[in-house]
Design a protein around this motif. Structure first.
Motif, PDB file in Angstrom:
ATOM      1  N   GLU A 156       0.818  -1.212   0.000  1.00  0.00           N
ATOM      2  CA  GLU A 156       0.000   0.000   0.000  1.00  0.00           C
ATOM      3  C   GLU A 156       0.851   1.261   0.000  1.00  0.00           C
ATOM      4  O   GLU A 156       0.460   2.269  -0.581  1.00  0.00           O
ATOM      5  N   CYS A 157       2.001   1.211   0.624  1.00  0.00           N
ATOM      6  CA  CYS A 157       2.902   2.371   0.646  1.00  0.00           C
ATOM      7  C   CYS A 157       4.089   2.188  -0.295  1.00  0.00           C
ATOM      8  O   CYS A 157       4.576   3.154  -0.869  1.00  0.00           O
ATOM      9  N   HIS A 158       4.567   0.964  -0.415  1.00  0.00           N
ATOM     10  CA  HIS A 158       5.789   0.703  -1.173  1.00  0.00           C
ATOM     11  C   HIS A 158       5.551   0.178  -2.579  1.00  0.00           C
ATOM     12  O   HIS A 158       6.511  -0.044  -3.320  1.00  0.00           O
ATOM     13  N   GLY A 159       4.304  -0.048  -2.937  1.00  0.00           N
ATOM     14  CA  GLY A 159       3.999  -0.565  -4.267  1.00  0.00           C
ATOM     15  C   GLY A 159       4.216  -2.068  -4.341  1.00  0.00           C
ATOM     16  O   GLY A 159       4.552  -2.718  -3.354  1.00  0.00           O
ATOM     17  N   GLN A 160       4.029  -2.611  -5.513  1.00  0.00           N
ATOM     18  CA  GLN A 160       4.164  -4.063  -5.724  1.00  0.00           C
ATOM     19  C   GLN A 160       5.634  -4.437  -5.893  1.00  0.00           C
ATOM     20  O   GLN A 160       6.102  -4.734  -6.991  1.00  0.00           O
ATOM     21  N   VAL A 161       6.364  -4.392  -4.784  1.00  0.00           N
ATOM     22  CA  VAL A 161       7.799  -4.680  -4.789  1.00  0.00           C
ATOM     23  C   VAL A 161       8.067  -6.068  -5.367  1.00  0.00           C
ATOM     24  O   VAL A 161       9.069  -6.282  -6.043  1.00  0.00           O
ATOM     25  N   ARG A 162       7.156  -6.989  -5.156  1.00  0.00           N
ATOM     26  CA  ARG A 162       7.316  -8.364  -5.668  1.00  0.00           C
ATOM     27  C   ARG A 162       7.430  -8.413  -7.193  1.00  0.00           C
ATOM     28  O   ARG A 162       7.858  -9.400  -7.749  1.00  0.00           O
ATOM     29  N   GLU A 163       6.995  -7.331  -7.856  1.00  0.00           N
ATOM     30  CA  GLU A 163       7.035  -7.276  -9.313  1.00  0.00           C
ATOM     31  C   GLU A 163       8.123  -6.342  -9.844  1.00  0.00           C
ATOM     32  O   GLU A 163       8.254  -6.168 -11.047  1.00  0.00           O
ATOM     33  N   MET A 164       8.897  -5.723  -8.953  1.00  0.00           N
ATOM     34  CA  MET A 164       9.896  -4.724  -9.367  1.00  0.00           C
ATOM     35  C   MET A 164      11.274  -5.337  -9.533  1.00  0.00           C
ATOM     36  O   MET A 164      11.772  -6.000  -8.636  1.00  0.00           O
ATOM     37  N   LYS A 165      11.865  -5.074 -10.671  1.00  0.00           N
ATOM     38  CA  LYS A 165      13.262  -5.457 -10.880  1.00  0.00           C
ATOM     39  C   LYS A 165      14.144  -4.622  -9.947  1.00  0.00           C
ATOM     40  O   LYS A 165      15.030  -5.134  -9.281  1.00  0.00           O
ATOM     41  N   ALA A 166      13.872  -3.311  -9.916  1.00  0.00           N
ATOM     42  CA  ALA A 166      14.564  -2.392  -9.010  1.00  0.00           C
ATOM     43  C   ALA A 166      13.498  -1.581  -8.282  1.00  0.00           C
ATOM     44  O   ALA A 166      12.558  -1.093  -8.910  1.00  0.00           O
ATOM     45  N   VAL A 167      13.627  -1.429  -6.989  1.00  0.00           N
ATOM     46  CA  VAL A 167      12.608  -0.735  -6.203  1.00  0.00           C
ATOM     47  C   VAL A 167      12.675   0.766  -6.452  1.00  0.00           C
ATOM     48  O   VAL A 167      13.738   1.376  -6.389  1.00  0.00           O
ATOM     49  N   ALA A 168      11.511   1.334  -6.742  1.00  0.00           N
ATOM     50  CA  ALA A 168      11.357   2.773  -6.924  1.00  0.00           C
ATOM     51  C   ALA A 168      10.251   3.239  -5.990  1.00  0.00           C
ATOM     52  O   ALA A 168       9.352   2.474  -5.635  1.00  0.00           O
ATOM     53  N   LYS A 169      10.310   4.482  -5.598  1.00  0.00           N
ATOM     54  CA  LYS A 169       9.285   5.057  -4.736  1.00  0.00           C
ATOM     55  C   LYS A 169       7.993   5.151  -5.532  1.00  0.00           C
ATOM     56  O   LYS A 169       7.946   5.765  -6.592  1.00  0.00           O
ATOM     57  N   GLN A 170       6.924   4.528  -5.025  1.00  0.00           N
ATOM     58  CA  GLN A 170       5.646   4.459  -5.727  1.00  0.00           C
ATOM     59  C   GLN A 170       4.628   5.475  -5.229  1.00  0.00           C
ATOM     60  O   GLN A 170       3.738   5.864  -5.961  1.00  0.00           O
ATOM     61  N   GLN A 171       4.710   5.844  -3.973  1.00  0.00           N
ATOM     62  CA  GLN A 171       3.778   6.799  -3.372  1.00  0.00           C
ATOM     63  C   GLN A 171       4.571   8.009  -2.892  1.00  0.00           C
ATOM     64  O   GLN A 171       5.745   7.895  -2.555  1.00  0.00           O
ATOM     65  N   PRO A 172       3.930   9.176  -2.810  1.00  0.00           N
ATOM     66  CA  PRO A 172       4.676  10.377  -2.416  1.00  0.00           C
ATOM     67  C   PRO A 172       5.127  10.376  -0.953  1.00  0.00           C
ATOM     68  O   PRO A 172       6.114  11.012  -0.612  1.00  0.00           O
ATOM     69  N   LEU A 173       4.410   9.662  -0.078  1.00  0.00           N
ATOM     70  CA  LEU A 173       4.720   9.615   1.355  1.00  0.00           C
ATOM     71  C   LEU A 173       4.815  11.008   1.963  1.00  0.00           C
ATOM     72  O   LEU A 173       5.642  11.271   2.836  1.00  0.00           O
ATOM     73  N   THR A 174       3.972  11.923   1.505  1.00  0.00           N
ATOM     74  CA  THR A 174       3.901  13.269   2.059  1.00  0.00           C
ATOM     75  C   THR A 174       2.910  13.282   3.212  1.00  0.00           C
ATOM     76  O   THR A 174       2.125  12.338   3.395  1.00  0.00           O
ATOM     77  N   MET A 175       2.901  14.364   3.957  1.00  0.00           N
ATOM     78  CA  MET A 175       1.965  14.493   5.066  1.00  0.00           C
ATOM     79  C   MET A 175       0.528  14.401   4.556  1.00  0.00           C
ATOM     80  O   MET A 175      -0.303  13.696   5.146  1.00  0.00           O
ATOM     81  N   GLY A 176       0.224  15.087   3.483  1.00  0.00           N
ATOM     82  CA  GLY A 176      -1.126  15.056   2.931  1.00  0.00           C
ATOM     83  C   GLY A 176      -1.547  13.665   2.497  1.00  0.00           C
ATOM     84  O   GLY A 176      -2.682  13.245   2.725  1.00  0.00           O
ATOM     85  N   TRP A 177      -0.619  12.942   1.885  1.00  0.00           N
ATOM     86  CA  TRP A 177      -0.914  11.573   1.435  1.00  0.00           C
ATOM     87  C   TRP A 177      -1.223  10.688   2.633  1.00  0.00           C
ATOM     88  O   TRP A 177      -2.187   9.915   2.630  1.00  0.00           O
ATOM     89  N   CYS A 178      -0.412  10.809   3.683  1.00  0.00           N
ATOM     90  CA  CYS A 178      -0.619   9.999   4.891  1.00  0.00           C
ATOM     91  C   CYS A 178      -1.924  10.371   5.590  1.00  0.00           C
ATOM     92  O   CYS A 178      -2.678   9.494   6.022  1.00  0.00           O
ATOM     93  N   ILE A 179      -2.205  11.672   5.707  1.00  0.00           N
ATOM     94  CA  ILE A 179      -3.430  12.107   6.381  1.00  0.00           C
ATOM     95  C   ILE A 179      -4.659  11.616   5.626  1.00  0.00           C
ATOM     96  O   ILE A 179      -5.638  11.180   6.233  1.00  0.00           O
ATOM     97  N   THR A 180      -4.605  11.666   4.307  1.00  0.00           N
ATOM     98  CA  THR A 180      -5.734  11.183   3.510  1.00  0.00           C
ATOM     99  C   THR A 180      -6.005   9.712   3.812  1.00  0.00           C
ATOM    100  O   THR A 180      -7.154   9.300   3.984  1.00  0.00           O
ATOM    101  N   CYS A 181      -4.957   8.913   3.920  1.00  0.00           N
ATOM    102  CA  CYS A 181      -5.103   7.494   4.250  1.00  0.00           C
ATOM    103  C   CYS A 181      -5.658   7.335   5.670  1.00  0.00           C
ATOM    104  O   CYS A 181      -6.559   6.537   5.909  1.00  0.00           O
ATOM    105  N   HIS A 182      -5.112   8.098   6.612  1.00  0.00           N
ATOM    106  CA  HIS A 182      -5.585   8.018   7.999  1.00  0.00           C
ATOM    107  C   HIS A 182      -7.068   8.380   8.091  1.00  0.00           C
ATOM    108  O   HIS A 182      -7.825   7.736   8.818  1.00  0.00           O
ATOM    109  N   MET A 183      -7.477   9.420   7.359  1.00  0.00           N
ATOM    110  CA  MET A 183      -8.888   9.819   7.385  1.00  0.00           C
ATOM    111  C   MET A 183      -9.776   8.709   6.823  1.00  0.00           C
ATOM    112  O   MET A 183     -10.824   8.409   7.382  1.00  0.00           O
ATOM    113  N   ALA A 184      -9.344   8.100   5.740  1.00  0.00           N
ATOM    114  CA  ALA A 184     -10.136   7.036   5.120  1.00  0.00           C
ATOM    115  C   ALA A 184     -10.283   5.834   6.053  1.00  0.00           C
ATOM    116  O   ALA A 184     -11.306   5.144   6.025  1.00  0.00           O
TER     117      ALA A 184
END
Length: 196
Positions: A156-184
């Motif tokens: 949910e935060c790191h993306g489908q790492v199981r499918e990644m050849k090389a791990v890249a940041k998938q979500q912004p991990l900003t305060m707004g992004w986290c708060i939106t998840c917490h609210m939901a």
């Protein structure tokens, strides 16, 4: 003589006598609500922060060894917590020690170029200088523990790492992004949840 130097008269007593009396203390009754529940301006702020893109998803950084997460976590189904063992007991998930990798690679894949590089670090007694992919500012006190207890999957935060050849940041991990998840999820949105 001033009040401080009058013999036998403590300064506090003379200072208290010269001050006007303060009105009696009256507690103010307030209704305490989580900051984002029912507050339109706060909701708009959370949305603005989420869209600001302060921590956009990004390309995979160049690593010292090409580590294929798709093979380890995908094909061989090695759980995230096997390599990132600190995730359940520390504020950092951690990067596995070279010895953890060599536990398998003393035998498995010894002739692969990446394993040969890994073995060279091991023989020199050095840690692999991995480049961190998911990093938060120092003023954020994030820990994985409550998220794991809540049953939130790593993807949910790191993306489908199981499918990644090389791990890249998938979500912004900003305060707004986290708060939106917490609210939901109706999780805490108080500032002290992450800034303590």
């Amino acid at each position: 003589m001033n009040a401080r130097s009058t013999p036998g008269t403590p300064f506090r007593a003379s200072a208290r006598a010269s001050r006007p009396s303060a009105p009696p203390f009256r507690p103010v009754r307030t209704t305490v609500r989580p900051p984002l529940h029912g507050s339109t301006p706060a909701r708009l702020l959370a949305i603005a922060l989420a869209l600001a893109g302060c921590g956009r998803a990004s390309a995979a950084p160049e690593q010292p060894i090409a580590f294929p997460h798709d093979v380890h976590a995908g094909t061989y189904k090695i759980p995230c917590q096997y390599c990132h063992s600190g995730v359940s007991k520390s504020s950092f998930a951690g990067i596995p020690a070279t010895g953890t990798c060599m536990g398998c690679h003393r035998i498995a894949g010894r002739n692969l170029p990446g394993v040969k590089q890994l073995t060279a670090y091991w023989e020199r007694g050095e840690s692999v200088p991995w480049v961190r992919v998911h990093d938060l500012p120092d003023f954020v006190q994030f820990t994985h523990q409550p998220h794991i207890r809540a049953g939130i999957d790593c993807a949910e935060c790191h993306g489908q790492v199981r499918e990644m050849k090389a791990v890249a940041k998938q979500q912004p991990l900003t305060m707004g992004w986290c708060i939106t998840c917490h609210m939901a999820r109706e999780a805490p949105t108080d500032c002290l949840t992450c800034h303590f």
